[in-house]
Each structure stands twice: as C-alpha cells, then as structure tokens.
Design a protein around this motif. Structure first.
Motif, PDB file in Angstrom:
ATOM      1  N   SER A  65      -4.715  -9.025   1.564  1.00 17.29           N
ATOM      2  CA  SER A  65      -4.943  -7.706   0.987  1.00 17.29           C
ATOM      3  C   SER A  65      -4.046  -6.684   1.662  1.00 17.29           C
ATOM      4  O   SER A  65      -3.587  -5.736   1.044  1.00 17.29           O
ATOM      5  N   ARG A  66      -3.755  -6.920   2.964  1.00 14.97           N
ATOM      6  CA  ARG A  66      -2.857  -5.999   3.645  1.00 14.97           C
ATOM      7  C   ARG A  66      -1.438  -6.108   3.094  1.00 14.97           C
ATOM      8  O   ARG A  66      -0.759  -5.104   2.906  1.00 14.97           O
ATOM      9  N   THR A  67      -0.989  -7.353   2.865  1.00 17.73           N
ATOM     10  CA  THR A  67       0.334  -7.539   2.280  1.00 17.73           C
ATOM     11  C   THR A  67       0.386  -6.905   0.894  1.00 17.73           C
ATOM     12  O   THR A  67       1.366  -6.255   0.538  1.00 17.73           O
ATOM     13  N   ARG A  68      -0.681  -7.124   0.122  1.00 21.65           N
ATOM     14  CA  ARG A  68      -0.720  -6.552  -1.230  1.00 21.65           C
ATOM     15  C   ARG A  68      -0.631  -5.038  -1.176  1.00 21.65           C
ATOM     16  O   ARG A  68       0.116  -4.416  -1.914  1.00 21.65           O
ATOM     17  N   GLU A  69      -1.382  -4.456  -0.227  1.00 15.18           N
ATOM     18  CA  GLU A  69      -1.396  -3.000  -0.102  1.00 15.18           C
ATOM     19  C   GLU A  69       0.006  -2.468   0.182  1.00 15.18           C
ATOM     20  O   GLU A  69       0.463  -1.505  -0.422  1.00 15.18           O
ATOM     21  N   LYS A  70       0.695  -3.179   1.099  1.00 12.95           N
ATOM     22  CA  LYS A  70       2.025  -2.739   1.476  1.00 12.95           C
ATOM     23  C   LYS A  70       2.991  -2.867   0.301  1.00 12.95           C
ATOM     24  O   LYS A  70       3.795  -1.978   0.045  1.00 12.95           O
TER      25      LYS A  70
ATOM     26  N   GLN B  39       2.292  -2.847  -2.851  1.00 10.68           N
ATOM     27  CA  GLN B  39       2.000  -1.882  -3.896  1.00 10.68           C
ATOM     28  C   GLN B  39       2.557  -0.503  -3.533  1.00 10.68           C
ATOM     29  O   GLN B  39       3.126   0.185  -4.382  1.00 10.68           O
ATOM     30  N   LEU B  40       2.417  -0.153  -2.265  1.00 10.49           N
ATOM     31  CA  LEU B  40       2.941   1.137  -1.821  1.00 10.49           C
ATOM     32  C   LEU B  40       4.456   1.186  -2.004  1.00 10.49           C
ATOM     33  O   LEU B  40       5.010   2.167  -2.483  1.00 10.49           O
TER      34      LEU B  40
ATOM     35  N   PRO C 296      -2.559   7.161  -5.829  1.00  6.51           N
ATOM     36  CA  PRO C 296      -3.313   7.373  -4.591  1.00  6.51           C
ATOM     37  C   PRO C 296      -3.804   8.813  -4.454  1.00  6.51           C
ATOM     38  O   PRO C 296      -4.911   9.053  -3.966  1.00  6.51           O
TER      39      PRO C 296
ATOM     40  N   TYR D 129       1.717   5.335   7.223  1.00  7.85           N
ATOM     41  CA  TYR D 129       1.169   3.982   7.111  1.00  7.85           C
ATOM     42  C   TYR D 129       1.803   3.062   8.146  1.00  7.85           C
ATOM     43  O   TYR D 129       1.124   2.261   8.791  1.00  7.85           O
TER      44      TYR D 129
ATOM     45  N   GLN E 195      -0.020   1.098  11.103  1.00  8.28           N
ATOM     46  CA  GLN E 195       0.096  -0.345  11.102  1.00  8.28           C
ATOM     47  C   GLN E 195       0.441  -0.868  12.494  1.00  8.28           C
ATOM     48  O   GLN E 195      -0.152  -1.823  12.971  1.00  8.28           O
TER      49      GLN E 195
END
Lengths: 803, 58
Positions: A180-185, A187-188, A243, A305, A309
């Motif tokens: 989910s962290r990779t996905r979040e990054k 997507q950003l 966002p 971010y 991180q």
C-alpha cells in the motif's frame, strides 16, 4: 548523496593497511591478505575478503570507486537460510507476479545499505543471477523489490548472495503495508506527472488567449481555446487535485478549516469561475491558474512526503528485527513455527545470524548476541546462562537455546515499537498550536478575500473575481502550517541518526531552553559497571586467591559480581549472601568470606572489599565504577554553553565528590533519597531554571517525572519501560550535546520559517489585493514560499554530522 | 487559422502519448531507484546484452 563519488573511495585506499579494504573497520590482530588486481589488500576477516573477491569476479569492482560510504562488514558465518524457502514465508510475504511465468514478487528490507553505490552493487549482483527477472533497490528506504522464479533460483540462494556481500535481509513487517505504501507513492507520482504534462498543454492554450492583447481574435476562436482549456484542466483538477478536494471534505466534516480547505476552494473557485465565464462569454478565464496551483501544491506535498518517509524508515529499522519463523524444540524434535504460534515456556533455538523471536532466558551455557538494532552497539554482547535475551537481537558465533518468557505484543521490542509509533502519530502541543493559528489564518484570508471582492466590485467589477481569487491563492497558510511539522520531522530523523529517540516534539522544544542539567551518578555519569582496581594480596598464590573470590561472586546476584569477570573452575557451595556484610561460601570444605573488612578478615572497615576466612585476610580489592569517557567533555560543553550542571546521587559523599571533581561539576550532592532528589530539583525550578534530568531511568523514575525534560540513558531494550521524554540509546553521553545542538537549530529554523511565512503574507496579500498580481503568478509565489519552508527544514538533517 | 484544426489534435495525440509513457514508466518501477542510475555512467563498460564484462586488469 553521490556527488563526490571518488573522494572517499580514494581515502579508503590511502590508509588501507590499518583498516579493512572492504568494510573500513580497523583491523584487530592478523589481517587477512588477498591479492586484488595485483595489489595486496588487507581485510579484517575472511568474510570481507570473500565479498571483495566475489565483487571482483563478477566484474563489479567499480563499486569501490563509486561508494561514498563504507560497506557493511561481511559475515563469515554460514547461515541456514532455508526458512526463506518455506512455503509459509513465500505465501505470506510474496505474491505471484502478473507475468505469465511462475515468477513471484517480494519486497525485502535490507540492512547495511548506506549509499547509492550499495544499491548499485545489489542491483548488479542480483540481476546477473539466473531466474531473477527484475531487481529494484532503493537506498533511501532500504527496500529491495525482487521478481524471481523460485524453481530456477530459490529465494534462499539469492539471500545468501546478499549475505555474502555483507548485507542482511529481513522480511518486511507486512506485505500489505509495503504494497500500500508503494501504491501510495506511485499514485502521488502519477498525479504529479499528469498535472505537469496537462498543465503545460493548458498553459499553451491559455497563452494563445493572453497573446491576444488587442482583442483581434474572433469570438469563435476565443471560445474554442477556452473550451480546450476546460477539457484539459478537468482531469488535473479532479484527478491530480483529488487529495486536496478530499482533504477539504474532511475538514468540512470535522468543522475545522485548514490548509486543504483554502487550497481546494481556490482550485474550485478558479475552475468553476472560469467555466461560468466560458458559458456566458465573459472577459477572463483562469484555467491556467487552477492547474498550476494543483501542480505546485502536489510538488510541495511530494517533498513533505519524502521527508516523512525517511523519518519513518529510521524507526522501521526496529521492525526489521522481528523475524517471521522461529525454531522450537517440542519434545525432542525441532519444529519451524510461525512466530505468532510461539508460547511462553517454549524452548527456542537461535542459530547464528537469526533474529531472536521472543524475549527469553538463556538456557545454553553462554552465547553472544548482536543487539545493534536495539542499542546501536556494534559489538556482540556475551550472555551467560539465565541472562535475559531481548527479542530482536541477533545470534552470533554459535547457536543457542532460550526459554521463552514473553511473546508477541509483550516483548520489550514490541512495546518500544509501539511507543515510537504512538509518538509519531501523536500531535504534540506545539504542532497543535500551529494548526490552530493556521485555522484562524484561513478564516482571516477568506474574510479578506470577500472584502477585496466587494471593494473591486465597486471600482472595477470586471477584475473583482480575478483579484479576490489571487488573494486566496497568494496567501500561504501552508508555510505557516508546515513551519513546525517539517522542522520537527527532519529534527527527529537527525536525532534518530545519532541514536536519540525523542518521544514527543515538546521535549525538543524544552531541550533548547534547558539551563540546568541534573545528572544521576551511577549508570549515567559512570558506566554502571563496577571494575576492580588496585588488588592487594596477603598470600603467596595470587591466582588462587582471585579464583576463590571469583567463585564466591560467580553465582551471586551481588552487584559487585561484575568486578570479577575472570573464569574459574572452582565451585563454591552453600553460598550465602549476608546483607550489608558480604558473601560467605565453602570451597573444598573450607569456609571463605568476601565483603567488609570486619566481616571477611577481622580488620577495621576501610571501604575496600576484603577476602578472607573470617579472621585472616587473603586479599583486598578497591572497587571503582568507571566514569564514562565522554563525561568530562560533555560537562565542559554544557558549562561552556552557560548551563548549570549538578550531580545528585544516593552514593557516599567521598565518591560523589571525587567524581564531581574529576569531571568538573560544581554542584554535587550526595546521600540523597529519591524524594530528596525531587525536592532539590523543585528548588532549582523555583529559582526559575528549566531543568533537565538525566538518569538511567530505573531507580530515578520519580525525579525524571518531575523534571521539565527527562532524558534516560538506555542500554538494551529495557528502555521500553522507562518513562522519559528522550532516550539515548547506547552509551554515549555526548549525544546530549548533539541533541541539544539539534534542538537549538530546530528552534532557529522554526523561527526563520514563521518569520518568513508572516513576512511573505504581509507583503503578498496587500500587493495582490491592489490587483498587481495575476492568479497564476500568485500560485507560483505561494508554492515557492512553502518550498522554501520545507527546504529550510531539511537543512536540519545534517546538523548532527557537523557537530 | 484553419491550421489550428490540425495542430490542436496533433498536440492532443502527443499529450496522450506522453501520459501513456509516463504511466508505463511508473508501472514498471522506473522511479524506484533514482540514485544508482547516476553511478552507471561512472562504471566500466558493459556488453550490449547486459551481461557484465569480466575485468581482466591483472
């Protein structure tokens, strides 16, 4: 990070004979010599020389020129890695890739990566392996993403390759969290990329409208360009800007206006205002301002971010220490069970290189453990039977057995992790305050913008909307709201780097203000480890006398036992601990005593430790608790900064005075009970001092609790139980000075940031209200302001390195 | 001005192409490791097929 690539590589080679060619550690004893490129190089161990050989043979010798940091020390131990191939491990931590073959994806946390060259080396080393189709390494987060075919290359083989190079691999805390962290990054990034590309196109169309200064464009062409702008800006506002829109909805729901409200309302106003103008064929559109605002805000958010991180990864190192599988003995057979099925009382088997899965007591005779993840101490600690072993330490040299005493959430490691996580989530008082100010600020801006709108409505109605919008956009609550969190985030990461855990930001604020330090003596100014000095013997055979003393002390829980570390084969029977007197025991049917002079040797008590049979003396020892090496410098540093330094101890007058004189402390108070210590501290506070108390956190919890700032020295994971604002991991007292430097620098940076934010708004808002600035330019100004604040905060990260 | 009717659709095609490439780049983890790519240029030459050449300096 990788700017001055060759510099350090060159430095390493110049004094290559005293330090290891591979890992740069000083070489103790006989160096391992190996010919590399025809030149004889020295290594600290065969592991490092093997690593260099392997790197060389693979044609990756460039690594030594490219690196800017030392390599981790390669291990010589052969480690059983079969757990990595366990079906459970694969099922839990990896997933089938979307390729048609049977390859799988896994994210592994790698310890020992220091710079980009490490990432480069791992990337090259693994991608040449058969069966590996994709490798990506991130040196900042210490993550390795691997796509491989288990049938062709078992995971254990790939991990072995990492270990050979000196890196240690760990399963990550949870694959869902990682994904989910990779996905979040991703997507950003996608949001930023889309915003940038489409914003360019929108501005291109908007430019056509701006260039038409003399209004020669036909209505039809003008409207076409406006509709084109509308089409391109729509995905930017509603996908890239999501966002902020979501943030605004949250803030409305919670009835607390904040940054997102102002940002999103500016975006929406610009977008829908333009849309309205397009429909009625009005004079101006501001699509370009809307998209630029989204883009700039996203870039600022991405930087924030990244800062967060990095701070997060620092604390995540602790989580690496939690293994997934553990070997247990049930009956006489050894089983490999998932850690969550461990039970108290299980007999745990820890092999070299494995993490200890649960807290427990050592059952084997002796074993050594690497507690570096918990304390930052690189040297393994040797433990004896019955000693407590912390979950998360790593077995070294030999395999050992433990009896499990605490599992899962109850382990000291889990509790420490929990506290750190809690501290990261918790908003401190000061941050809260800043957010409150930002809230009023937002309200104020909305009010001003409305007033500006009505003013211009009367003077020049055609520009009223545009100017009010520019006022909204130019005002920058972000710089205000970011000033504190950005500074704290990088200060925390700087502190973590030097091994100081700060559990709240308020502590950081207080540390900068502290003008009186109270130190506890034992375990704080001193090492808390009692050693022997000046042995006097009254019998011929010194060694026999010493052996008797060791035998008597060996099985006792007496605090003096650490003064007799020598090994002895003598066995004492009927050992009795006689309080305030000493120890009595029988060796070879003869009675011996060790303790006060009158008890052990029939002499007059002189403060020394005597050995005898009750009447005749055999030896006497002087005991000493060594002062920490850096205590003197630390105290001098504090006094140099005009800080009062006090030492308050429960120990005897003479000892406290001696230590205080030794390291230059003026105010020394001895023979104090915890209540008296607390009263002393209260008196200092009543005199108007801001007082920090430094203790070992165990017996002075009361005093720590009433100090303005409490700092605990922590060896081992027992720090989890201690109630302190700050914890200094490891044994370095001078970290207090470094932490103070960071705290002062943080205050300075917060002040700069706040000043800048106020100054910017004080100038920007009136100028914009006068109608001198276009909304697009206003967006740029606003973003530059928050970028400046974020970048200013990032300067904190290098403070520790400079001190 | 009629040329706009050709140029604007072309610009949209390019835009979509760029977005497509960007999405592909993100999907295939091109942005995962931004640090070590900078070092590749400093390393010794590799063969075309991606295999690393043995250095035979000694």
């Amino acid at each position: 990070m990788n700017a001055i690539v060759n510099n350090i590589g060159g430095m390493i080679q110049t004094n290559a004979n005293s330090v290891c060619f591979h890992c740069g550690q000083p070489i103790n004893g006989n160096p391992v010599q190996e010919k590399i490129h025809g030149k004889l190089q020295h290594f600290c161990c065969t592991g490092c020389s093997a690593a260099t050989q392997w790197i060389n043979d693979a044609g990756l010798a460039d690594y030594y020129h490219l690196r800017t940091q030392q390599a981790p020390q390669a291990s010589t131990e052969s480690i059983d890695l079969s757990a990595w191939d366990h079906a459970d491990t694969l099922a839990q931590h990896s997933r089938a890739s979307d390729q048609s073959d049977d390859s799988r994806d896994i994210i592994i946390s790698v310890q020992g990566m220091h710079c980009a060259a490490c990432a480069w080396l791992i990337d090259r080393a693994l991608s040449t392996q058969k069966g590996v189709s994709e490798v990506s390494v991130n040196a900042v987060t210490g993550r390795l993403h691997l796509r491989w075919q288990q049938a062709q290359a078992p995971l254990s083989q790939l991990i072995a390759c990492l270990q050979r190079l000196g890196y240690r691999a760990f399963l990550t805390r949870g694959s869902e969290l990682e994904q989910s962290r990779t996905r979040e990054k991703k997507q950003l990034l996608l949001r930023i990329g889309l915003a940038a590309l489409v914003a360019m196109q929108t501005m291109m169309f908007a430019e056509a409208l701006y260039l038409d200064t003399s209004n020669e464009m036909s209505m039809g062409t003008r409207d076409m360009f406006r509709w084109l702008c509308f089409v391109t800006s729509t995905p930017v506002v509603f996908y890239s800007g999501m966002p902020f829109l979501r943030g605004m909805l949250n803030e409305i729901r919670q009835k607390a206006l904040g940054m997102d409200f102002l940002a999103a309302s500016s975006i929406l106003l610009a977008y829908f205002g333009s849309f309205y103008q397009t429909l009625i064929g009005g004079q101006h559109v501001w699509y370009d301002a809307a998209v630029m605002f989204v883009l700039f805000l996203l870039v600022a958010r991405f930087l924030e971010y990244r800062t967060r991180q990095v701070a997060y990864e620092q604390s995540d190192a602790l989580a690496r220490a939690q293994p997934y599988l553990a070997n247990v003995f049930r009956g006489e057979k050894q089983f490999s069970v998932p850690v969550n099925q461990l039970e108290v009382g299980d007999c745990l088997c820890v092999n070299p290189g494995e993490s200890v899965a649960a807290d427990g007591f050592l059952v084997s005779e002796s074993a050594s453990f690497d507690e570096s993840l918990l304390t930052g101490e690189a040297q393994p600690v040797t433990k004896q039977r019955g000693d407590f072993v912390f979950a998360g330490s790593i077995g070294s040299l030999q395999s050992s057995r433990l009896q499990v005493s605490q599992v899962g959430r109850d382990t000291q490691l889990s509790q420490l992790l929990y506290r750190v996580e809690l501290a990261q989530l918790k908003k401190s008082g000061v941050t809260h305050y800043a957010e409150k100010i930002a809230r009023y600020f937002v309200l104020g801006i909305l009010l001003i913008a409305t007033m500006v709108f009505f003013y211009w409505q009367y003077t020049d109605a055609s520009r009223a909307f545009e100017i009010a919008l520019a006022v909204l956009v130019v005002s920058c609550p972000c710089a205000l709201a970011l000033a504190l969190p950005a500074a704290f985030a990088s200060a925390q990461s700087a502190l973590a780097k030097i091994g100081v855990l700060s559990f709240n930001n308020d502590g950081l604020v207080t540390l900068a203000k502290v003008d009186a330090f109270i130190f506890d003596k034992t375990g704080t100014l001193t090492q808390g480890k009692i050693t022997r000095s000046e042995d006097r013997y009254y019998v011929e055979d010194h060694n026999a006398a010493l052996a008797i003393a060791c035998a008597l002390e060996k099985n006792s829980l007496h605090p003096l036992a650490s003064a007799f570390p020598e090994h002895t084969s003598l066995q004492a029977n009927n050992v009795q601990l006689i309080p305030t007197q000493g120890i009595q025991g029988e060796i070879d049917q003869k009675r011996y005593r060790i303790g006060r002079a009158d008890f052990a040797a029939g002499q007059i008590d002189d403060g020394r430790l005597w050995l005898g049979d009750g009447e005749r003396a055999m030896a006497s020892f002087s005991l000493k608790d060594n002062v920490r090496d850096d205590a003197k410098d630390t105290v001098a540093g504090l006094r140099h900064a005009d800080i009062q330094v006090h030492v308050v101890s429960g120990d005897a007058e003479s000892k406290v005075a001696a230590i205080a004189g030794d390291i230059g402390i003026e105010h020394a108070i001895a023979r104090q009970s915890p209540e008296q210590k607390q009263a002393y501290l209260k008196r200092l506070q009543a005199d108007g001092h801001t007082v920090a108390m430094v203790g070992d956190g165990i017996n002075d919890a009361l005093v720590l609790a009433s100090a303005d700032l409490s700092i605990a020295m922590g060896g081992g994971a027992a720090i989890a139980q201690r109630s302190a604002d700050m914890i200094i991991c490891g044994e370095k007292l001078e970290r207090i000075l470094q932490a103070r430097n960071i705290a002062i620098k943080t205050q300075a940076i917060i002040k700069q940031n706040l000043r800048w934010a106020l100054l910017y708004n004080a100038i920007g808002i009136p100028v914009t209200a006068m109608g001198l600035i276009h909304p697009g330019l206003a967006a740029l100004g606003m973003v530059c302001s928050s970028l400046l604040v974020s970048l200013n905060a990032l300067r904190l990260k290098n403070v520790a390195a400079r001190t | 001005m009629n040329i706009l009717l050709v140029l604007i659709p072309i610009s949209f095609i390019f835009l979509l192409l760029a977005i497509g490439i960007f999405i592909w780049a993100i999907r295939s983890n091109q942005f995962e490791n931004l640090d070590s790519a900078a070092l590749d240029i400093l390393a010794t030459d590799n063969d075309v097929d991606g295999k690393v050449k043995k250095t035979d300096a000694d």
